[in-house]
Design a protein around this motif. Structure first.
Motif, PDB file in Angstrom:
ATOM      1  N   GLY A 108     108.333  74.897 -10.324  1.00 37.14           N
ATOM      2  CA  GLY A 108     108.544  75.665 -11.742  1.00 37.14           C
ATOM      3  C   GLY A 108     108.157  74.636 -12.924  1.00 37.14           C
ATOM      4  N   THR A 109     108.152  73.314 -12.426  1.00 31.82           N
ATOM      5  CA  THR A 109     107.470  72.319 -13.590  1.00 31.82           C
ATOM      6  C   THR A 109     105.953  72.340 -13.277  1.00 31.82           C
ATOM      7  OG1 THR A 109     109.620  71.393 -13.449  1.00 31.82           O
ATOM      8  CG2 THR A 109     107.786  70.042 -14.261  1.00 31.82           C
ATOM      9  N   ILE A 110     105.492  72.240 -14.530  1.00 33.45           N
ATOM     10  CA  ILE A 110     104.003  71.815 -14.448  1.00 33.45           C
ATOM     11  C   ILE A 110     103.718  70.588 -15.146  1.00 33.45           C
ATOM     12  CG2 ILE A 110     101.518  72.800 -15.172  1.00 33.45           C
ATOM     13  CD1 ILE A 110     102.731  75.650 -14.581  1.00 33.45           C
ATOM     14  N   SER A 111     102.766  69.822 -14.640  1.00 40.84           N
ATOM     15  CA  SER A 111     102.506  68.567 -15.454  1.00 40.84           C
ATOM     16  C   SER A 111     101.095  67.940 -14.470  1.00 40.84           C
ATOM     17  CB  SER A 111     103.485  67.667 -15.379  1.00 40.84           C
ATOM     18  OG  SER A 111     103.705  67.006 -14.048  1.00 40.84           O
ATOM     19  N   ALA A 112     100.801  67.144 -14.886  1.00 41.47           N
ATOM     20  CA  ALA A 112      99.466  66.334 -14.077  1.00 41.47           C
ATOM     21  C   ALA A 112     100.027  65.697 -13.060  1.00 41.47           C
ATOM     22  CB  ALA A 112      99.013  65.125 -15.148  1.00 41.47           C
ATOM     23  N   ILE A 113      99.342  65.613 -12.058  1.00 41.10           N
ATOM     24  CA  ILE A 113      99.801  65.081 -10.735  1.00 41.10           C
ATOM     25  C   ILE A 113     100.558  63.854 -10.864  1.00 41.10           C
ATOM     26  CG2 ILE A 113      98.959  64.109  -8.208  1.00 41.10           C
ATOM     27  CD1 ILE A 113      96.681  66.138  -8.574  1.00 41.10           C
ATOM     28  N   GLU A 114     100.135  62.812 -11.391  1.00 39.93           N
ATOM     29  CA  GLU A 114     100.847  61.533 -11.633  1.00 39.93           C
ATOM     30  C   GLU A 114     102.139  61.728 -12.159  1.00 39.93           C
ATOM     31  OE1 GLU A 114      97.627  62.395 -12.226  1.00 39.93           O
ATOM     32  OE2 GLU A 114      97.117  61.805 -14.249  1.00 39.93           O
ATOM     33  N   ASP A 115     102.561  62.900 -12.995  1.00 40.69           N
ATOM     34  CA  ASP A 115     103.580  63.071 -13.463  1.00 40.69           C
ATOM     35  C   ASP A 115     104.634  63.837 -12.928  1.00 40.69           C
ATOM     36  OD1 ASP A 115     102.915  61.417 -15.721  1.00 40.69           O
ATOM     37  OD2 ASP A 115     101.954  63.235 -16.666  1.00 40.69           O
ATOM     38  N   ILE A 116     104.344  64.466 -11.612  1.00 40.21           N
ATOM     39  CA  ILE A 116     105.154  65.342 -10.976  1.00 40.21           C
ATOM     40  C   ILE A 116     106.262  64.471 -10.234  1.00 40.21           C
ATOM     41  CG2 ILE A 116     105.295  66.456  -8.805  1.00 40.21           C
ATOM     42  CD1 ILE A 116     104.679  68.460 -10.913  1.00 40.21           C
ATOM     43  N   LYS A 117     107.452  64.930 -10.332  1.00 43.49           N
ATOM     44  CA  LYS A 117     108.647  64.069  -9.414  1.00 43.49           C
ATOM     45  C   LYS A 117     109.186  65.039  -8.496  1.00 43.49           C
ATOM     46  CE  LYS A 117     109.844  60.931 -13.319  1.00 43.49           C
ATOM     47  NZ  LYS A 117     108.682  61.492 -14.201  1.00 43.49           N
ATOM     48  N   VAL A 118     109.048  64.456  -7.357  1.00 45.09           N
ATOM     49  CA  VAL A 118     109.332  65.301  -6.211  1.00 45.09           C
ATOM     50  C   VAL A 118     110.719  64.179  -5.767  1.00 45.09           C
ATOM     51  CG1 VAL A 118     109.200  65.812  -3.724  1.00 45.09           C
ATOM     52  CG2 VAL A 118     107.464  65.817  -5.224  1.00 45.09           C
ATOM     53  N   PRO A 119     112.163  65.167  -5.580  1.00 46.40           N
ATOM     54  CA  PRO A 119     113.274  64.456  -5.402  1.00 46.40           C
ATOM     55  C   PRO A 119     113.216  63.644  -3.990  1.00 46.40           C
ATOM     56  CG  PRO A 119     113.729  66.747  -5.348  1.00 46.40           C
ATOM     57  CD  PRO A 119     112.227  66.460  -5.812  1.00 46.40           C
ATOM     58  N   LEU A 120     113.898  62.657  -3.790  1.00 46.75           N
ATOM     59  CA  LEU A 120     114.017  61.911  -2.586  1.00 46.75           C
ATOM     60  C   LEU A 120     114.429  62.757  -1.484  1.00 46.75           C
ATOM     61  CD1 LEU A 120     114.151  59.232  -0.832  1.00 46.75           C
ATOM     62  CD2 LEU A 120     116.149  58.801  -1.616  1.00 46.75           C
ATOM     63  N   GLU A 121     115.181  63.629  -1.663  1.00 42.81           N
ATOM     64  CA  GLU A 121     116.047  64.480  -0.499  1.00 42.81           C
ATOM     65  C   GLU A 121     115.182  65.608  -0.553  1.00 42.81           C
ATOM     66  OE1 GLU A 121     120.200  64.442  -1.255  1.00 42.81           O
ATOM     67  OE2 GLU A 121     120.344  62.774  -0.067  1.00 42.81           O
ATOM     68  N   ASP A 122     114.204  65.758  -0.947  1.00 39.08           N
ATOM     69  CA  ASP A 122     113.206  66.899  -0.517  1.00 39.08           C
ATOM     70  C   ASP A 122     112.784  66.347   1.045  1.00 39.08           C
ATOM     71  OD1 ASP A 122     110.644  68.395   0.254  1.00 39.08           O
ATOM     72  OD2 ASP A 122     110.320  68.615  -2.066  1.00 39.08           O
ATOM     73  N   ARG A 123     113.075  67.338   1.759  1.00 36.95           N
ATOM     74  CA  ARG A 123     112.684  67.160   3.252  1.00 36.95           C
ATOM     75  C   ARG A 123     111.404  66.635   3.748  1.00 36.95           C
ATOM     76  NH1 ARG A 123     117.031  69.001   6.989  1.00 36.95           N
ATOM     77  NH2 ARG A 123     115.589  69.462   8.709  1.00 36.95           N
ATOM     78  N   ALA A 124     110.430  67.122   2.795  1.00 31.75           N
ATOM     79  CA  ALA A 124     109.094  66.704   3.129  1.00 31.75           C
ATOM     80  C   ALA A 124     109.043  65.081   2.896  1.00 31.75           C
ATOM     81  CB  ALA A 124     108.374  67.258   1.960  1.00 31.75           C
ATOM     82  N   VAL A 125     109.800  64.553   2.125  1.00 32.52           N
ATOM     83  CA  VAL A 125     109.825  63.029   2.062  1.00 32.52           C
ATOM     84  C   VAL A 125     109.924  62.271   3.145  1.00 32.52           C
ATOM     85  CG1 VAL A 125     110.696  61.326   0.644  1.00 32.52           C
ATOM     86  CG2 VAL A 125     110.205  63.481  -0.484  1.00 32.52           C
ATOM     87  N   TYR A 126     111.413  62.815   3.903  1.00 35.29           N
ATOM     88  CA  TYR A 126     111.770  61.853   4.878  1.00 35.29           C
ATOM     89  C   TYR A 126     111.705  62.389   6.333  1.00 35.29           C
ATOM     90  CZ  TYR A 126     116.044  64.403   3.631  1.00 35.29           C
ATOM     91  OH  TYR A 126     117.080  65.284   3.383  1.00 35.29           O
ATOM     92  N   PHE A 127     111.342  63.872   6.383  1.00 38.15           N
ATOM     93  CA  PHE A 127     111.128  64.326   7.658  1.00 38.15           C
ATOM     94  C   PHE A 127     109.686  64.763   7.840  1.00 38.15           C
ATOM     95  CE2 PHE A 127     115.813  65.617   8.103  1.00 38.15           C
ATOM     96  CZ  PHE A 127     116.138  64.784   9.086  1.00 38.15           C
ATOM     97  N   GLY A 128     109.047  65.046   6.788  1.00 39.38           N
ATOM     98  CA  GLY A 128     107.731  65.810   6.893  1.00 39.38           C
ATOM     99  C   GLY A 128     107.957  67.092   7.142  1.00 39.38           C
ATOM    100  N   ASP A 129     109.025  67.745   6.786  1.00 38.60           N
ATOM    101  CA  ASP A 129     109.573  68.850   7.070  1.00 38.60           C
ATOM    102  C   ASP A 129     108.668  70.211   6.193  1.00 38.60           C
ATOM    103  OD1 ASP A 129     110.864  71.015   8.479  1.00 38.60           O
ATOM    104  OD2 ASP A 129     113.120  70.429   7.588  1.00 38.60           O
ATOM    105  N   GLY A 130     107.686  70.051   6.469  1.00 45.53           N
ATOM    106  CA  GLY A 130     107.042  71.257   5.783  1.00 45.53           C
ATOM    107  C   GLY A 130     105.430  71.692   6.223  1.00 45.53           C
ATOM    108  N   VAL A 131     104.972  72.498   5.676  1.00 41.73           N
ATOM    109  CA  VAL A 131     103.672  73.099   6.046  1.00 41.73           C
ATOM    110  C   VAL A 131     102.951  73.300   4.927  1.00 41.73           C
ATOM    111  CG1 VAL A 131     104.566  74.239   8.006  1.00 41.73           C
ATOM    112  CG2 VAL A 131     104.397  75.711   5.952  1.00 41.73           C
ATOM    113  N   TYR A 132     101.459  73.318   4.817  1.00 41.42           N
ATOM    114  CA  TYR A 132     100.766  73.143   3.795  1.00 41.42           C
ATOM    115  C   TYR A 132      99.271  74.153   3.971  1.00 41.42           C
ATOM    116  CZ  TYR A 132      97.236  70.110   5.827  1.00 41.42           C
ATOM    117  OH  TYR A 132      96.161  69.474   6.587  1.00 41.42           O
ATOM    118  N   ASP A 133      98.747  74.221   2.821  1.00 41.02           N
ATOM    119  CA  ASP A 133      97.285  74.694   3.325  1.00 41.02           C
ATOM    120  C   ASP A 133      96.367  74.187   2.075  1.00 41.02           C
ATOM    121  OD1 ASP A 133      96.568  77.273   5.119  1.00 41.02           O
ATOM    122  OD2 ASP A 133      95.005  76.693   4.005  1.00 41.02           O
TER     123      ASP A 133
END
Ligand code: PDD
Length: 324
Positions: free
Chosen positions: A42-67
């Motif tokens: 829901g938040t839009i900004s420049a790439i360098e300003d996006i903040k992803v929380p530490l506990e996003d499972r992408a961060v510590y598990f790579g628990d995600g998919v992409y395209d």
């Protein structure tokens, strides 16, 4: 100050963009174009300003998919197929992704509209399983996170042949899932660079198909591309299954060959067959399709340039036709 835009997608569900960073707000106020644009839940900004929380499972598990998709002349190319693959990746790893494809397309369109250079754009998005304290099983009551960005990217030099470097395919058996867990691919890509090459070719020492058939020393795919060959006028490429990513470029090369009377064979080839191919073809969304000139330091291909050029031309024409 906070800017909010609510849009309705075709299925009437609401897409809410909270562009609550100062930069995005400023952009809206002044109508300034951005060098790149990113979205996170829901938040839009420049790439360098996006903040992803530490506990996003992408961060510590790579628990995600992409395209990854590509936008040419301001129009996303083959986006429905990228969506199909993305939703399938979510399904295969049991990520309950809440956005519809109409919502995804709206966000993509919004982000692209913010760019100062919209001619050729890379579109990246990923879904992670959610945000929760680190614990291996699925978290309860957590919602998938959507991260997306767009940035200008020119099509790679189609007429420059690539140098390839073989590596062992040490991946697991879910290569059809476009997971953000890419360590073996990253090691393969870096091994190619270290060897002075452009891309890796992954070789499975032993591979068992579902029916029990065993293959040895077969080419699966590149680190981030699909690998096919031309041999005696045939287009030969590894079959779909658990050992390669179902590349969108690969599937359209197959389609274009079939439409144009070029025989297609989906079977594994060995490293020896690769070295002896008339042409080696490397394909992906951002590479489109290029030929190889070197494999592990030895010259390869260059024996059916006419057919290669024809197929490459058909693919480029398709891109231009679809993205008018
Ligand atoms: N890579 N195989 C792998 C392992 C890939 O990562 C990719 C794409 C492909 C080609 O798929 P497609 O034709 O749909 O791009 C094959 C993307 C571009 C990436 O990770 O950046």
């Amino acid at each position: 100050m906070r800017y909010e835009a609510n849009c309705r997608s075709k299925d009437n569900s609401k897409v809410r963009y909270n562009t609550n960073t100062r930069k995005a707000t400023a952009w809206r106020a002044k109508g300034e174009a951005m060098k790149n644009a990113a979205y996170y839940n829901g938040t839009i900004s420049a790439i360098e300003d996006i903040k992803v929380p530490l506990e996003d499972r992408a961060v510590y598990f790579g628990d995600g998919v992409y395209d990854v998709a590509f936008c040419h002349n301001g129009k996303p190319f083959l986006i429905d197929e990228h969506f199909d693959r993305f939703y399938n990746s979510c399904r295969l790893v049991r990520i309950d992704f809440p956005y519809t494809r109409e919502q995804l397309l709206e966000i993509i369109t919004d982000l692209i509209s913010r760019l100062d250079d919209r001619s050729d754009v890379l579109i990246y998005w990923q879904a992670s399983r959610g945000t929760a304290p680190r614990n291996h099983p699925f978290p309860e009551n957590s919602k998938a996170n959507l991260l997306m960005y767009v940035k200008p990217k020119k099509i790679t030099k189609l007429d420059v042949p690539m140098k390839l470097h073989t590596v062992d395919d040490i991946r697991y058996e879910m290569c059809n899932v476009k997971t953000i867990n890419l360590i073996p691919n990253i090691l393969a890509a870096q091994a190619a660079i270290d060897a002075g090459c452009d891309e890796a070719v992954q070789i499975r020492r032993r591979l068992f198909e579902e029916d029990g058939t065993e293959y040895r020393d077969v080419v699966t795919e590149g680190a981030h591309t699909n690998i096919s060959i031309l041999k005696n006028g045939e287009f030969i490429t590894a079959p779909l299954g658990h050992f390669i990513l179902p590349g969108i470029a690969r599937s359209h090369l197959i389609g274009l060959c079939r439409e144009n009377g070029i025989p297609v064979v989906e079977r594994y080839i060995t490293r020896a067959e690769l070295a002896d191919a008339d042409e080696i073809m490397i394909s992906s969304t951002t590479t489109l399709v290029r030929r190889a000139c070197e494999l592990d330091g030895a010259p390869v291909g260059g024996r059916d340039t006419v057919l290669f050029d024809r197929i490459q031309q058909l693919y480029v024409e398709k891109l231009d036709r679809d993205c008018i």
